[in-house]
Design a protein around this motif. Sequence first.
Motif, mmCIF file in Angstrom:
data_model
loop_
_atom_site.group_PDB
_atom_site.id
_atom_site.type_symbol
_atom_site.label_atom_id
_atom_site.label_comp_id
_atom_site.label_asym_id
_atom_site.label_seq_id
_atom_site.Cartn_x
_atom_site.Cartn_y
_atom_site.Cartn_z
ATOM 1 N N GLY A 267 23.880 44.599 22.975
ATOM 2 C CA GLY A 267 23.565 44.993 24.337
ATOM 3 C C GLY A 267 24.639 45.861 24.963
ATOM 4 O O GLY A 267 25.616 46.262 24.304
ATOM 5 N N SER A 268 24.454 46.154 26.251
ATOM 6 C CA SER A 268 25.349 47.048 26.975
ATOM 7 C C SER A 268 25.748 46.463 28.314
ATOM 8 O O SER A 268 25.007 45.673 28.916
ATOM 9 N N LEU A 269 26.917 46.865 28.760
ATOM 10 C CA LEU A 269 27.390 46.566 30.103
ATOM 11 C C LEU A 269 28.168 47.773 30.607
ATOM 12 O O LEU A 269 28.753 48.510 29.809
ATOM 13 N N ARG A 270 28.211 47.937 31.928
ATOM 14 C CA ARG A 270 29.071 48.957 32.508
ATOM 15 C C ARG A 270 30.018 48.290 33.491
ATOM 16 O O ARG A 270 29.585 47.690 34.482
ATOM 17 N N LEU A 271 31.293 48.410 33.198
ATOM 18 C CA LEU A 271 32.318 47.877 34.081
ATOM 19 C C LEU A 271 32.748 48.941 35.081
ATOM 20 O O LEU A 271 32.769 50.125 34.758
ATOM 21 N N SER A 272 33.098 48.491 36.264
ATOM 22 C CA SER A 272 33.619 49.383 37.299
ATOM 23 C C SER A 272 34.974 48.878 37.765
ATOM 24 O O SER A 272 35.220 47.670 37.802
ATOM 25 N N CYS A 273 35.817 49.804 38.134
ATOM 26 C CA CYS A 273 37.131 49.481 38.693
ATOM 27 C C CYS A 273 37.303 50.343 39.936
ATOM 28 O O CYS A 273 37.419 51.571 39.819
ATOM 29 N N VAL A 274 37.303 49.705 41.080
ATOM 30 C CA VAL A 274 37.475 50.418 42.347
ATOM 31 C C VAL A 274 38.914 50.267 42.811
ATOM 32 O O VAL A 274 39.426 49.147 42.898
ATOM 33 N N ALA A 275 39.544 51.390 43.102
ATOM 34 C CA ALA A 275 40.956 51.393 43.468
ATOM 35 C C ALA A 275 41.145 51.726 44.942
ATOM 36 O O ALA A 275 40.347 52.456 45.539
ATOM 37 N N SER A 276 42.213 51.198 45.507
ATOM 38 C CA SER A 276 42.572 51.521 46.879
ATOM 39 C C SER A 276 44.069 51.315 47.053
ATOM 40 O O SER A 276 44.711 50.623 46.269
ATOM 41 N N GLY A 277 44.615 51.958 48.092
ATOM 42 C CA GLY A 277 46.010 51.747 48.426
ATOM 43 C C GLY A 277 46.987 52.651 47.709
ATOM 44 O O GLY A 277 48.207 52.488 47.871
ATOM 45 N N PHE A 278 46.496 53.583 46.906
ATOM 46 C CA PHE A 278 47.381 54.549 46.272
ATOM 47 C C PHE A 278 46.581 55.826 46.010
ATOM 48 O O PHE A 278 45.358 55.858 46.163
ATOM 49 N N THR A 279 47.287 56.884 45.639
ATOM 50 C CA THR A 279 46.633 58.176 45.414
ATOM 51 C C THR A 279 45.954 58.141 44.059
ATOM 52 O O THR A 279 46.555 58.453 43.026
ATOM 53 N N PHE A 280 44.707 57.789 44.072
ATOM 54 C CA PHE A 280 43.946 57.536 42.849
ATOM 55 C C PHE A 280 43.942 58.756 41.931
ATOM 56 O O PHE A 280 44.126 58.639 40.723
ATOM 57 N N ASP A 281 43.752 59.939 42.520
ATOM 58 C CA ASP A 281 43.615 61.165 41.725
ATOM 59 C C ASP A 281 44.845 61.458 40.870
ATOM 60 O O ASP A 281 44.746 62.167 39.875
ATOM 61 N N ASP A 282 45.982 60.931 41.255
ATOM 62 C CA ASP A 282 47.235 61.276 40.589
ATOM 63 C C ASP A 282 47.561 60.390 39.394
ATOM 64 O O ASP A 282 48.592 60.585 38.745
ATOM 65 N N HIS A 283 46.712 59.413 39.127
ATOM 66 C CA HIS A 283 47.077 58.423 38.127
ATOM 67 C C HIS A 283 46.046 58.259 37.033
ATOM 68 O O HIS A 283 44.840 58.228 37.303
ATOM 69 N N ALA A 284 46.553 58.137 35.796
ATOM 70 C CA ALA A 284 45.699 57.697 34.704
ATOM 71 C C ALA A 284 45.353 56.226 34.923
ATOM 72 O O ALA A 284 46.167 55.461 35.460
ATOM 73 N N ILE A 285 44.170 55.854 34.508
ATOM 74 C CA ILE A 285 43.704 54.471 34.633
ATOM 75 C C ILE A 285 43.292 53.969 33.253
ATOM 76 O O ILE A 285 42.617 54.690 32.503
ATOM 77 N N GLY A 286 43.693 52.745 32.952
ATOM 78 C CA GLY A 286 43.358 52.181 31.652
ATOM 79 C C GLY A 286 42.590 50.883 31.777
ATOM 80 O O GLY A 286 42.656 50.203 32.811
ATOM 81 N N TRP A 287 41.864 50.572 30.730
ATOM 82 C CA TRP A 287 41.192 49.280 30.592
ATOM 83 C C TRP A 287 41.883 48.505 29.473
ATOM 84 O O TRP A 287 42.105 49.041 28.380
ATOM 85 N N PHE A 288 42.178 47.251 29.761
ATOM 86 C CA PHE A 288 42.786 46.355 28.795
ATOM 87 C C PHE A 288 41.911 45.109 28.709
ATOM 88 O O PHE A 288 41.114 44.845 29.612
ATOM 89 N N ARG A 289 42.079 44.342 27.655
ATOM 90 C CA ARG A 289 41.306 43.110 27.554
ATOM 91 C C ARG A 289 42.135 42.002 26.936
ATOM 92 O O ARG A 289 43.074 42.257 26.176
ATOM 93 N N GLN A 290 41.733 40.789 27.284
ATOM 94 C CA GLN A 290 42.376 39.599 26.746
ATOM 95 C C GLN A 290 41.292 38.655 26.251
ATOM 96 O O GLN A 290 40.508 38.131 27.055
ATOM 97 N N ALA A 291 41.256 38.487 24.932
ATOM 98 C CA ALA A 291 40.275 37.605 24.312
ATOM 99 C C ALA A 291 40.726 36.155 24.450
ATOM 100 O O ALA A 291 41.915 35.885 24.622
ATOM 101 N N PRO A 292 39.782 35.216 24.356
ATOM 102 C CA PRO A 292 40.134 33.799 24.483
ATOM 103 C C PRO A 292 41.202 33.393 23.479
ATOM 104 O O PRO A 292 41.080 33.677 22.282
ATOM 105 N N GLY A 293 42.249 32.760 23.966
ATOM 106 C CA GLY A 293 43.300 32.276 23.093
ATOM 107 C C GLY A 293 44.238 33.336 22.567
ATOM 108 O O GLY A 293 45.080 33.055 21.708
#
Length: 118
Positions: A16-42
Amino acid sequence: EMQLVESGGGLVQAGGSLRLSCVASGFTFDDHAIGWFRQAPGKEREVDGVSCISSRDVVTYYADSVKGRFTISRDNAKNTVYLQMNSLKSEDTAVYYCSYRNYGVRYWGQGTQVTVSS
């Protein structure tokens, strides 16, 4: 105040599929690279990250484990980064975090849980 808020996680069957979203505030969003990280159980949070997108949407990075299945994108007008996840596998089960780094300090959202049932 800097804030990253993830959403879009949930329970999905393998393939299946999912779409994750990350909404940012409080800093100049355009100026920064954004990454996704994950932590599996254990397990520790993956150091290199799942995917990353540069500030001007020019450069993207994908971990080998997700290449061809995940797509990262950003909408600077909405201060939002997306992670489209297709062909999900049980090993994709994890808490997914978005993050950015500023002056050597990495900032994190609260995470969103993705559970893939086989």
